[in-house]
Scaffold this active site. Structure first.
Site, PDB file in Angstrom:
ATOM      1  CG  ASN A   1      39.502  46.919  33.863  1.00 30.49           C
ATOM      2  OD1 ASN A   1      39.327  46.132  34.806  1.00 30.49           O
ATOM      3  ND2 ASN A   1      40.494  46.835  32.912  1.00 30.49           N
ATOM      4  CE  LYS A   2      43.916  48.794  38.658  1.00 27.09           C
ATOM      5  NZ  LYS A   2      43.820  49.318  40.048  1.00 27.09           N
TER       6      LYS A   2
ATOM      7  CG  ASP B   1      37.737  46.225  39.004  1.00 25.01           C
ATOM      8  OD1 ASP B   1      38.039  45.613  40.110  1.00 25.01           O
ATOM      9  OD2 ASP B   1      38.508  46.538  38.080  1.00 25.01           O
TER      10      ASP B   1
ATOM     11  N   GLY C   1      41.812  41.927  42.178  1.00 28.49           N
ATOM     12  CA  GLY C   1      40.982  41.343  41.276  1.00 28.49           C
ATOM     13  C   GLY C   1      39.803  41.046  41.470  1.00 28.49           C
ATOM     14  CB  ALA C   2      36.516  42.111  40.339  1.00 27.88           C
TER      15      ALA C   2
HETATM   16  O1  MRU Z   1      43.329  47.205  41.553  1.00 27.05           O
HETATM   17  P1  MRU Z   1      43.238  45.732  41.038  1.00 27.05           P
HETATM   18  O2  MRU Z   1      44.402  45.205  40.929  1.00 27.05           O
HETATM   19  O3  MRU Z   1      42.249  44.897  42.054  1.00 27.05           O
HETATM   20  O4  MRU Z   1      42.564  45.810  39.790  1.00 27.05           O
HETATM   21  C1  MRU Z   1      42.117  44.841  38.597  1.00 27.05           C
HETATM   22  C2  MRU Z   1      41.529  45.185  37.602  1.00 27.05           C
HETATM   23  O5  MRU Z   1      41.219  46.105  37.301  1.00 27.05           O
HETATM   24  C3  MRU Z   1      40.976  43.959  36.839  1.00 27.05           C
HETATM   25  O6  MRU Z   1      40.930  44.238  35.526  1.00 27.05           O
HETATM   26  C4  MRU Z   1      39.389  43.284  37.155  1.00 27.05           C
HETATM   27  O7  MRU Z   1      39.471  43.410  38.912  1.00 27.05           O
HETATM   28  C5  MRU Z   1      39.068  42.188  36.736  1.00 27.05           C
HETATM   29  S1  MRU Z   1      39.769  40.927  37.156  1.00 27.05           S
HETATM   30  C6  MRU Z   1      39.061  39.241  36.797  1.00 27.05           C
END
Ligand code: MRU
Length: 371
Positions: A254-255, A244, A54-55
């Site tokens: 984003n994801k 992110d 998570g960012a």
């Molecule tokens: O690969 P991850 O689990 O780090 O990906 C996380 C995401 O894509 C979240 O949506 C993003 O980091 C926002 S967190 C507030």
């Protein structure tokens, strides 16, 4: 978040006052475990292996990684090495680069003897700022939910779709995309969350569902491919996701899978919101296509982990031996598909970032540099 009756953050200083504790997210949802980070390498490994993810939380963990590195050696060389080592862990979430920049700025011009204390002070601030920002995102975003609730039959829940985990577990506390949801729920506004499982690492099924359970928020986990169908049937009132990295033109990274949800939302007239703290804005990148997209190990797609009937955690293979696999971690949703960005300064149009954050926009920065 209250976990087993105790206010809990996702990252904290251990009782020794210098090592760092985190929730080990690789064990969730079936086991609540914590991990202790005592060295730069521990912090870097926790980010790469997604013990934390998570960012915003990646940024906070990197900040404490600098603290741990400077405890061992407070020289300029050690600081540069630590920044390089942490920056190399994961490429997409810009909060990592932002936090390292903040930490370097906080210690670089200080005498060696003062650097460790200054580093721990800045890392603690970064964590407190993250929580305060998420609370503000909650207050700015809850109005969007209340507006929809007001148009619905009394008591009918506002159905919100979310993708991945942009919640308490992705931040220091309270989450970004979940902040308006928790704020609404705590105010008694009826909400129901469609939780995308979010293959291949299942951040939705494993992490978002876990924390919504803990907070008592009604939700259902769905296959990633179900969202468009539910939108067509009018069962999704709005979507809120995290990000992110947001480019200067408002494109959102984003994801993987977020872009497909934005397309379906656009096709069905469903408002598509992205919640983010300002450290996630990257004014140095003009358009989304220039954002580095992480590619991770094939096994994340080829296998899946879960709990067996007798409580063991097992990993099994899905893909036939010999079939090659590609594993892209993120995608980019163009600004034109985003209804609004929910930030600590309000809900803004994706193309209005510079106006909302003038002190960070290139023009202002150029002015500062010139000065
Ligand atoms: O690969 P991850 O689990 O780090 O990906 C996380 C995401 O894509 C979240 O949506 C993003 O980091 C926002 S967190 C507030």
């Amino acid at each position: 978040m209250r976990i087993d009756g105790r206010e809990t953050r996702t990252i904290w200083l251990e009782a020794d006052g210098w090592s760092v504790g985190v929730i080990d997210q690789t064990q969730l949802p079936h086991r609540y475990a914590t991990a202790r980070l005592a060295t730069l390498e521990d912090a870097a490994a926790a980010i790469s292996a997604m013990v934390i993810r998570g960012a915003p939380l990646i940024g906070a963990t990197a900040a404490y990684g600098i603290c741990l590195a400077l405890r061992a050696d407070a020289s300029d060389e050690a600081l540069d090495h630590a920044c390089k080592r942490l920056l190399a862990t994961r490429p997409t979430a810009v909060n990592l680069k932002w936090a390292l920049g903040e930490m370097a700025a906080a210690v670089r011009n200080r005498p060696r003897g003062e650097r460790v204390a200054a580093a721990y002070a800045r890392a603690a601030e970064i964590c407190d700022e993250d929580v305060a920002i998420n609370r503000a995102i909650g207050l700015n975003g809850v109005k969007l939910i209340e507006e929809i609730a007001a148009r619905k039959k009394t008591g009918a829940p506002v159905n919100i779709l979310t993708h991945c985990n942009a919640g308490f577990l992705a931040t220091v506390d309270f989450g970004t995309a979940t902040a308006p949801i928790y704020t609404a729920h705590d105010k008694g506004v009826p909400v129901h969350v469609w939780v995308d499982e979010t293959r291949p690492r299942n951040q939705g099924a494993a992490l978002t569902a876990w924390e919504l359970n803990h907070h008592g928020v009604p939700h259902r986990v769905i296959a990633d491919n179900a969202g468009g169908h539910l939108m067509q049937r009018g069962e999704v009132d709005m979507a809120i996701v995290g990000t992110d990295r947001v480019a200067a033109n408002g494109d959102v990274c984003n994801k993987i899978g977020t872009y497909l949800k934005a397309l379906a939302a656009h096709d069905n007239g469903v408002p598509f919101y992205v919640a983010l703290p300002s450290p996630t804005i990257d004014f140095s990148i003009a358009e989304g296509r220039d954002i580095p997209i992480e590619e991770r190990a094939a096994d994340e797609v080829a296998t899946i982990s879960g709990r067996t009937a007798d409580g063991r955690i097992e990993t099994v293979r899905l893909v036939p031996e010999g079939s090659p696999v590609a594993n892209y971690g993120f995608d980019v949703t163009p600004a034109r598909l985003v209804t609004g960005l929910i930030t600590e300064r309000g809900v803004i149009a994706p193309t209005a970032l510079a106006a909302a954050f003038p002190e960070r926009a290139p023009a202002a920065r150029a002015g500062r540099v010139a000065r």
